[in-house]
Write an enzyme that holds these catalytic residues in place. Structure first.
Site, mmCIF file in Angstrom:
data_model
loop_
_atom_site.group_PDB
_atom_site.id
_atom_site.type_symbol
_atom_site.label_atom_id
_atom_site.label_comp_id
_atom_site.label_asym_id
_atom_site.label_seq_id
_atom_site.Cartn_x
_atom_site.Cartn_y
_atom_site.Cartn_z
ATOM 1 N N GLU A 471 -1.193 35.087 -40.007
ATOM 2 C CA GLU A 471 -0.749 36.392 -39.512
ATOM 3 C C GLU A 471 0.758 36.415 -39.291
ATOM 4 O O GLU A 471 1.398 37.463 -39.458
ATOM 5 C CB GLU A 471 -1.491 36.760 -38.233
ATOM 6 C CG GLU A 471 -2.985 36.986 -38.418
ATOM 7 C CD GLU A 471 -3.312 38.038 -39.470
ATOM 8 O OE1 GLU A 471 -2.510 38.981 -39.642
ATOM 9 O OE2 GLU A 471 -4.373 37.930 -40.126
ATOM 10 N N HIS A 477 7.076 39.037 -43.165
ATOM 11 C CA HIS A 477 7.247 40.062 -44.194
ATOM 12 C C HIS A 477 7.770 41.351 -43.544
ATOM 13 O O HIS A 477 8.696 41.996 -44.050
ATOM 14 C CB HIS A 477 5.905 40.304 -44.880
ATOM 15 C CG HIS A 477 6.009 40.952 -46.219
ATOM 16 N ND1 HIS A 477 4.910 41.300 -46.967
ATOM 17 C CD2 HIS A 477 7.075 41.328 -46.959
ATOM 18 C CE1 HIS A 477 5.295 41.849 -48.095
ATOM 19 N NE2 HIS A 477 6.608 41.879 -48.119
#
Length: 683
Positions: A471, A477
């Site tokens: 995660e 990102h």
């Protein structure tokens, strides 16, 4: 003013973090109503312009529009997924059709579509940057895909379908949360939990106490079919009860039964696809993904299913051989698999994964594992902001800085499970990065780790360590994407690409410097012994037949449901029989290896954003495995490697075709061979 709605004014907190301490449930719907009106007025101003469409008078104001709606939406949906009190659930049910109707009013706007189409047709003549040209292409594609080119009658029906679907998917999630809580397994005697660690038993007692069941133990269910405790519980009846509860969610004939809901979802999605000119919902979805077509997805899934099923049968034979040596042998069943897998693992590798938890204390894993890997690779640093709060008291807020000290964004961790949180683990954004808007990212990671009693440490399983790294890959990102336009911010990429960065981040779990830093015994501080590390590496492909089969089974169920035509979807389907036929079709009907999700609790595809897209994990893993090879070939955990990965992949967000970005990073297309070898499917 005392009665002012805090959602309607810019947040005064750093990075635009919503002031959740001031937000009340009654603030949300009025804020959405105002945000809908503002967004509609902003788009109307674009379409009423008398001048010919240009990038500056159409795309730029379109990207500027909807800012309030985005802020309110992200603030609310963060809460509705992680702290869905009855009041929040009621708001979400009211909101679902309103949100759908508003989105359609923008995406199906004929005047806006004409302006974007006009620019799209001239995009190669205009002086546009590559990001601007791609923005034009994406808006045109997405509006076309949404149905902007349909006639008025078709748009009317499409809007009706979308609103009904929004209501149904919200109902599916609400039913699942309620049934999951209702089916938490109550144990009267702690002896029934023999095999669990002290912290796990403490968490079960804590869960029971929270339900007013003093003197008992409650094991809450996870989102997927299997449960981590199945590998440790020595009492076969306890294992059977736990798995049976998990598999019965949404299919018990009570008020939370999801069968009729999912069947209507399937029917309406098939009708919508036909209205938009596609043979099936799967054809509709994949047409705007990197896969391109259902055939490409099916080819990959079938290619992997045959060796995966074969490997699972080999694993099953080993498990049965162990059982046959016991005083009272029996036929292996699904609830036995994880428990006897650990016995085989112990016999073949002298490795007991359940005994490793004292080396995986959550705080050390976070700081010396997850954060350290990011610091070593990208130079970023983390400072906990105790002065900043989130939407729940369990939230922890960290400020993230670049190597040069410049601010990057905020990272919020919500580690623990609770009855108001949906199952699974996920990342989402509260604030999107955008140079156009001058905003920096605020991202959240949610997990569902059982919370131990007050004063006891949180000891993670190896699977939970993996989830934390995974995660956080999504979080990176979201933090790193540096784009001009909010349309491309963070993880706003194709669904079958979005899992790629998170999967790559898992590679640092076993990286020597990182493992040595975080895997230290809670009491002694001693590192995980070298011989255990070697055994972990040696056993990485162990049980991959089962793991790959259960995943592929779920991915195939998703394709089967959403591959139905309008007539097929309306044919009076029995859910259980349909599942059995679909699994038999791909050769994954082994009763001892249940699908990772059965249809009635398959939240990814019936209430989440993965409909016809659950294949994305294995599709992305082709890129992931190939990228891991690149890192290893180039020295691994080095700043120059991180800088390249950040600049050419993570940093571009959605502003570039993802496969083009991958080729820019790797120098070629991805090779499937590393994936086949990783999962033991190469032979």
């Amino acid at each position: 003013m005392p009665n002012a709605n805090p959602l309607l004014s810019p947040s005064k907190l750093p990075y635009g973090l919503p002031d959740y301490s001031a937000i009340r449930p009654e603030h949300y719907l009025p804020a959405f109503e105002e945000a809908f009106a503002q967004h509609s007025a902003e788009v109307s101003a674009i379409t009423r312009a008398r001048s010919m469409p240009t990038f500056a008078n159409t795309l730029v104001p379109l990207e500027e529009s909807g800012r309030l709606l985005g802020e309110v939406s992200r603030a609310f949906y963060t809460v509705s997924s992680a702290d869905a009190t009855p009041e929040i659930q009621e708001i979400e049910e009211k909101l679902a059709p309103l949100m759908s109707a508003h989105q359609d009013s923008i995406q199906l706007d004929s005047a806006l579509y004409w302006r974007i189409t006009t620019i799209y047709e001239r995009r190669h003549e205009l002086e546009l940057t590559p990001e601007q040209r791609y923005l034009v292409e994406r808006h045109h594609t997405e509006m076309s895909h949404a149905g902007a080119g349909l006639d008025d009658d078709a748009k009317k029906r499409l809007t009706e379908l979308n609103q009904r679907l929004s209501t149904l998917t919200t109902r599916f999630e609400k039913n699942l949360l309620a049934d999951t809580n209702d089916l938490a397994v109550v144990f009267d005697d702690v002896a029934e939990l023999d095999g669990l660690a002290e912290g796990e038993i403490s968490a079960a007692a804590q869960a029971a106490s929270a339900r007013g069941l003093e003197g008992k133990w409650v094991v809450t269910l996870t989102l997927f079919t299997g449960h981590p405790y199945l590998s440790s519980l020595t009492d076969r009846r306890s294992r059977e009860r736990l798995l049976a509860a998990s598999r019965s969610r949404g299919s018990r004939g009570n008020e939370h039964d999801n069968r009729a809901t999912l069947l209507e979802i399937v029917q309406l999605r098939a009708e919508r696809a036909a209205l938009l000119g596609y043979d099936s919902h799967t054809a509709y979805v994949t047409s705007d993904q990197t896969a391109g077509s259902p055939a490409a997805v099916h080819d990959l899934l079938r290619r992997l299913a045959v060796p995966a099923a074969r490997n699972a049968r080999r694993e099953q034979a080993k498990l049965q051989a162990i059982i046959d040596q016991e005083p009272a042998p029996f036929a292996l069943e699904a609830h036995d698999w994880a428990y006897y897998t650990e016995k085989v693992r112990a016999a073949e590798y002298d490795l007991d994964r359940a005994a490793l938890r004292p080396w995986f204390e959550a705080e050390r894993v976070l700081h010396d594992g997850v954060f350290r890997a990011a610091t070593d690779l990208y130079g970023i640093t983390f400072t906990e902001r105790g002065d900043l709060g989130g939407y729940h008291s369990d939230n922890r807020v960290f400020e993230v800085h670049n190597a040069n000290g410049s601010p990057l964004g905020l990272f919020i961790l919500d580690l623990y499970t609770r009855d108001t949180k949906r199952g699974g683990a996920w990342m989402n954004s509260i604030v999107l990065q955008s140079q156009l808007r001058g905003t920096a990212p605020v991202v959240v990671n949610n997990l569902n780790v059982p919370k131990p009693a007050e004063g006891r440490p949180t000891l993670l399983t190896l699977d939970e360590v993996t989830t934390l790294f995974h995660e956080f890959g999504h979080a990176l990102h979201g933090l790193f994407a540096t784009v001009t336009y909010p349309h491309f911010a963070g993880t706003n990429v194709f669904r079958d690409f979005v899992e790629f960065p998170s999967q790559v981040n898992e590679m640092w779990i076993y990286w020597p410097e990182i493992l040595a830093a975080y895997a230290r015994h809670i009491d002694s501080g001693e590192p995980l012994p070298a011989e255990i590390v070697e055994k972990l590496h040696a056993s990485e492909a162990f049980n991959q037949g089962f793991a790959t089969s259960e995943y592929l089974a779920a991915a195939w169920l998703d394709q089967a449901w959403h591959g139905l035509s309008v007539d097929e979807a309306a044919a009076g389907i029995d859910v259980e029989a349909f599942e059995a036929a679909a699994l038999a079709d791909i050769g994954l009907e082994n009763p001892a290896v249940p699908t990772r999700y059965s249809s009635t609790y398959f939240a990814h595809v019936f209430s989440g954003g993965y409909s016809a897209g659950y294949y994305s994990y294995i599709w992305s893993e082709v890129l992931d495995a190939d990228t891991v090879e690149w890192f290893r070939e180039n020295g691994g955990l080095r700043r120059e490697n991180g800088d390249r990965f950040r600049a050419r992949l993570l940093g571009v967000g959605g502003s570039k075709d993802p496969l083009e970005a991958y080729r820019d990073f790797r120098g070629r297309d991805a090779d499937i061979q590393p994936l086949l070898e990783r999962r033991g499917l190469a032979g």
